[in-house]
Design a protein around this motif. Structure first.
Motif, PDB file in Angstrom:
ATOM      1  N   GLN A   1       2.856  68.431  20.041  1.00 37.34           N
ATOM      2  CA  GLN A   1       2.916  67.311  21.225  1.00 37.34           C
ATOM      3  C   GLN A   1       4.246  66.864  21.142  1.00 37.34           C
ATOM      4  N   GLY A   2       5.488  66.357  19.677  1.00 36.62           N
ATOM      5  CA  GLY A   2       6.905  66.398  19.955  1.00 36.62           C
ATOM      6  C   GLY A   2       6.886  64.296  20.284  1.00 36.62           C
TER       7      GLY A   2
ATOM      8  N   ARG B   1       9.261  58.319  28.144  1.00 41.82           N
ATOM      9  CA  ARG B   1       9.957  57.536  29.057  1.00 41.82           C
ATOM     10  C   ARG B   1      10.888  56.886  28.725  1.00 41.82           C
ATOM     11  N   SER B   2      11.217  56.500  27.501  1.00 37.47           N
ATOM     12  CA  SER B   2      12.074  55.728  26.438  1.00 37.47           C
ATOM     13  C   SER B   2      12.042  55.501  24.804  1.00 37.47           C
ATOM     14  N   MET B   3      12.934  55.713  23.856  1.00 35.11           N
ATOM     15  CA  MET B   3      13.609  55.879  22.642  1.00 35.11           C
ATOM     16  C   MET B   3      14.262  54.886  22.402  1.00 35.11           C
TER      17      MET B   3
ATOM     18  N   THR C   1       9.336  67.222  28.450  1.00 39.47           N
ATOM     19  CA  THR C   1      10.308  65.858  27.604  1.00 39.47           C
ATOM     20  C   THR C   1      10.922  64.789  28.395  1.00 39.47           C
ATOM     21  N   LEU C   2      10.813  64.052  28.386  1.00 37.65           N
ATOM     22  CA  LEU C   2      11.180  63.702  29.552  1.00 37.65           C
ATOM     23  C   LEU C   2      12.909  62.364  29.419  1.00 37.65           C
TER      24      LEU C   2
ATOM     25  N   PRO D   1      16.167  67.085  29.366  1.00 38.43           N
ATOM     26  CA  PRO D   1      14.946  66.814  29.500  1.00 38.43           C
ATOM     27  C   PRO D   1      14.856  68.149  30.815  1.00 38.43           C
ATOM     28  N   GLN D   2      13.368  68.040  30.092  1.00 36.92           N
ATOM     29  CA  GLN D   2      12.231  69.555  31.023  1.00 36.92           C
ATOM     30  C   GLN D   2      12.811  70.681  31.171  1.00 36.92           C
TER      31      GLN D   2
END
Length: 147
Positions: A49-50, A55-57, A80-81, A103-104
């Motif tokens: 899953q990671g 959408r943010s961190m 992963t966005l 991303p992606q």
């Protein structure tokens, strides 16, 4: 009872019956003078899953992947966005190499040598702090054992 109350009950029962996603444990790591709050992915479902679909961190948060065996592990960014940087670490927490990931994408980003951990942070976090291969990440001894 009103009709809206009757339609609410099946929805409420469905929500209660859904499995609650288990939160990953968190630990505090250090990189030089910098503190990192890291979620720990120490089992296969969490490693798979990671950071997908987020959408943010926050700036000093990341995800630590704990592997059962030191190997040349690889990461990718499917679903992963967030743009991320990943540091691959040996058993003592020394950074082997750092890779930037878009991303992606499904490009493989691999450890230069056998790695026991991978630490994902927001893109450019390591570079902005002057943290390079050979630097040590502290606090790994507090991570859960891999499963």
């Amino acid at each position: 009872m009103s009709r809206s109350a009757f339609s609410f009950f099946p929805l409420a029962l469905l929500l209660v019956a859904l499995p609650v996603a288990a939160q990953m444990p968190r630990i505090e790591l250090t990189a030089g003078f910098y503190r990192i709050e890291a979620e720990v992915a120490a089992n296969d479902p969490n490693r798979m899953q990671g950071l997908m679909h987020r959408r943010s961190m926050p700036a000093n948060q990341g995800m630590l992947f704990v592997f059962a065996q030191p190997e040349r592990h690889c990461m990718w960014m499917r679903n992963t966005l967030l743009p991320l940087s990943v540091a691959f670490l040996d058993e003592e927490g020394r950074i082997l190499n750092i890779e930037n990931m878009q991303p992606q994408t499904e490009d493989n980003h691999c450890a230069a040598k056998a790695a026991r951990f991978a630490l994902e942070m927001n893109l450019g976090w390591f570079a902005s702090k002057g943290i390079k291969p050979g630097s040590r990440i502290g606090g790994l001894e507090k991570s859960p054992a891999p499963q």
